[in-house]
Design an enzyme around this catalytic site. Structure first.
Site, short mmCIF file in Angstrom:
data_model
loop_
_atom_site.label_atom_id
_atom_site.label_comp_id
_atom_site.label_asym_id
_atom_site.label_seq_id
_atom_site.Cartn_x
_atom_site.Cartn_y
_atom_site.Cartn_z
N GLY A 196 0.82 -1.21 0.00
CA GLY A 196 0.00 0.00 0.00
C GLY A 196 0.85 1.25 0.00
N SER A 197 0.31 2.31 0.55
CA SER A 197 0.98 3.61 0.50
C SER A 197 2.06 3.72 1.57
CB SER A 197 -0.04 4.72 0.71
OG SER A 197 -0.51 4.73 2.05
N GLY A 201 2.25 2.56 5.46
CA GLY A 201 3.41 1.73 5.77
C GLY A 201 4.13 2.21 7.02
N GLU A 218 5.70 -3.34 0.66
CA GLU A 218 5.65 -3.14 -0.79
C GLU A 218 4.90 -1.83 -1.02
OE1 GLU A 218 7.41 -4.88 -2.60
OE2 GLU A 218 7.80 -6.58 -1.30
N CYS A 256 1.47 0.24 -8.50
CA CYS A 256 2.79 0.67 -8.05
C CYS A 256 3.85 0.47 -9.12
CB CYS A 256 3.18 -0.06 -6.77
SG CYS A 256 3.16 -1.86 -6.91
#
Length: 484
Positions: A196-197, A201, A218, A256
């Site tokens: 995610g963002s 994170g 990630e 991403c």
């Protein structure tokens, strides 16, 4: 069975402890059990294919071909690869034992970590849930999957069907929003994988610090695409096909790994833009060929980029938006201001800035001035330029003359570096991400060297020097008293 309501009255303590009991029973370590779970995933992907097409269309407006290419088909390929190689990955690996320890053996034995937590993202809501799940199961773990609440149809599908195809004692799906994620992170896990963002994170990392929980992240990034001058029309068209595919046909750029911006020489930019225009028109001839923007919040974020007057002045193609259908026309920008939001934030949408440079070699300096990206793409026949990109830039991956396809190459690790993430998975790397490589060293009682023990003297120090310098001839001579 296997799913949990949004706000459990007493938290997730009983869920975690129940999974720990399953791990302690040893059932998940059995290779036959692991294979059965992977086969269950394959049955799910085969028998529920139409339902999966439906939920992905529901959540993101994806065409069934895009859903199969990027998620279902890619997952089938990945799980089959894991099944074929699981026995080899799980086998103890011999390591070299030093001669001075003879007779001895050294092994690296992969063992399950225990109970792991997977946070998946909304843009590839099946792939980003089931790909790490398959690796965690292959490694012999019990798993909790927390799907993104922003893809509610897919999340509900996973909660309903995973317990039917996988062992509900060892695999759980937890539904809910951010507050549920925070509750989950109050507990001790043996590993957490978050996709995610960067903003979320950081929260995950802060929560994990309480229990020293290891975390793989990630995250997103601005993935650059370097386009060298291509002499033939055929090469240029193929490059543009792959650039357009790596931008607009991948969840409308909401990924991403999607190309974020292009770097190209000034003199080649006009020709590149013309081919991009004609190609994107062909690729999006029918509206259903491109996914929609996730929701109103993301639509407004992307629309705001185009409302910036200086950015609007850089539009050379597209730019129209439709709030009713949450769609944004594939948009090409030429040299938008480098300090504008569209060039400082990850775009995560169907807007493609093209930045010109004097010489293509200047692109590397530009890339190095930004945070390390998840991927760098480059289209060139120049081998020296390829070498320079590899050696002079840092990124999770580098792909030449294509885009995004590295994601489905099981032999390559997928993951970021620096601000784009930490930890790698896919194929064997998924197995290793969710395993502990346990060092096992075995010695006999046959030989004993007393120089390793006190009381100390210079002779013993000399013998130790021979050992650590691996000078076994002098060591032997010292042992039999011929040399000190």
């Amino acid at each position: 069975m296997g799913s949990m309501p949004e706000k459990p009255r007493h938290g997730f303590g009983s869920l975690v402890s129940g999974l720990q009991e399953v791990c302690e029973s040893g059932v998940t370590k059995d290779l036959a059990w692991r294979r059965s779970q992977l086969k269950g995933l394959l049955r799910l992907l085969t028998e529920k294919e139409e339902e999966m097409f439906d939920v992905l269309r529901d959540d993101l407006g994806k065409h069934r071909a895009e859903s199969y290419r990027d998620e279902i088909g890619a997952l089938v390929k990945s799980v089959n690869h894991t099944l074929r190689n699981l026995g080899r990955w799980a086998a103890p690996e011999k390591a070299q034992a030093p001669l001075v320890s003879f007779p001895a053996t050294a092994l690296v034995v992969p063992e399950p970590l225990g109970v792991v937590l997977v946070f998946s993202c909304w843009n590839l809501p099946l792939g980003l849930a089931l790909e790490p799940l398959s690796g965690a199961l292959a490694a012999g773990n019990a798993v909790v999957v927390k799907p993104s609440e922003l893809a509610p149809s897919t999340a509900a599908f996973l909660a309903t069907n995973i317990p039917k195809y996988l062992d509900p004692r060892a695999v759980k799906v937890v539904l809910g929003g951010p507050e549920v994620g925070e509750q989950l992170m109050e507990h001790r896990w043996d590993k957490v994988l978050f996709t995610g963002s960067a903003r979320i994170g950081r929260i995950i990392l802060a929560k994990a610090a309480k229990h020293l929980t290891p975390v793989a992240l990630e995250l997103g990034s601005k993935c650059p695409c370097i386009v060298d001058r291509l002499d033939s029309k055929r090469d240029t068209q193929i490059a543009v096909n792959r650039i357009a595919g790596g931008k607009w046909s991948l969840c409308a750029g909401q990924a991403c790994l999607a190309i974020d911006y292009v770097l190209v020489e000034e003199k080649f930019a006009p020709a590149l833009i013309e081919v991009l225009k004609s190609t994107v028109k062909r690729f999006t001839a029918t509206p259903e060929c491109m996914a929609r923007i996730l929701n109103e919040k993301h639509f407004k974020r992307l629309s705001s980029y185009l409302k910036d007057r200086k950015v609007a002045a850089s539009v050379v193609h597209g730019g129209s938006v439709n709030p009713k259908t949450l769609t944004i026309e594939p948009t090409i920008l030429l040299n938008p201001p480098l300090d504008s939001d569209v060039m400082t934030e990850e775009i995560f949408g169907p807007i493609l800035p093209i930045i010109t440079v004097k010489k293509i070699e200047d692109s590397m300096k530009f890339v190095r001035s930004k945070p390390k990206p998840l991927a760098i793409y480059a289209f060139t026949r120049n081998e020296k330029l390829k070498s320079r990109i590899i050696n002079e830039t840092s990124s999770g991956s580098v792909t030449f003359n294509d885009a995004v396809v590295q994601y489905v190459v099981e032999g390559l690790p997928f993951g970021g570096v620096g601000q784009s993430g930490s930890g790698q998975y896919h194929g064997k790397y998924s197995f290793e991400l969710f395993s502990n490589k346990k060092a096992v060293f075995k010695r006999s009682f046959l030989v004993e060297f007393m120089f390793r023990y006190p009381p100390w003297d210079n002779g013993k120090i000399g013998m130790l020097r021979h050992v650590f310098n691996t000078n076994y001839v002098l060591l032997l001579l010292g042992l039999i008293g011929l040399r000190r």
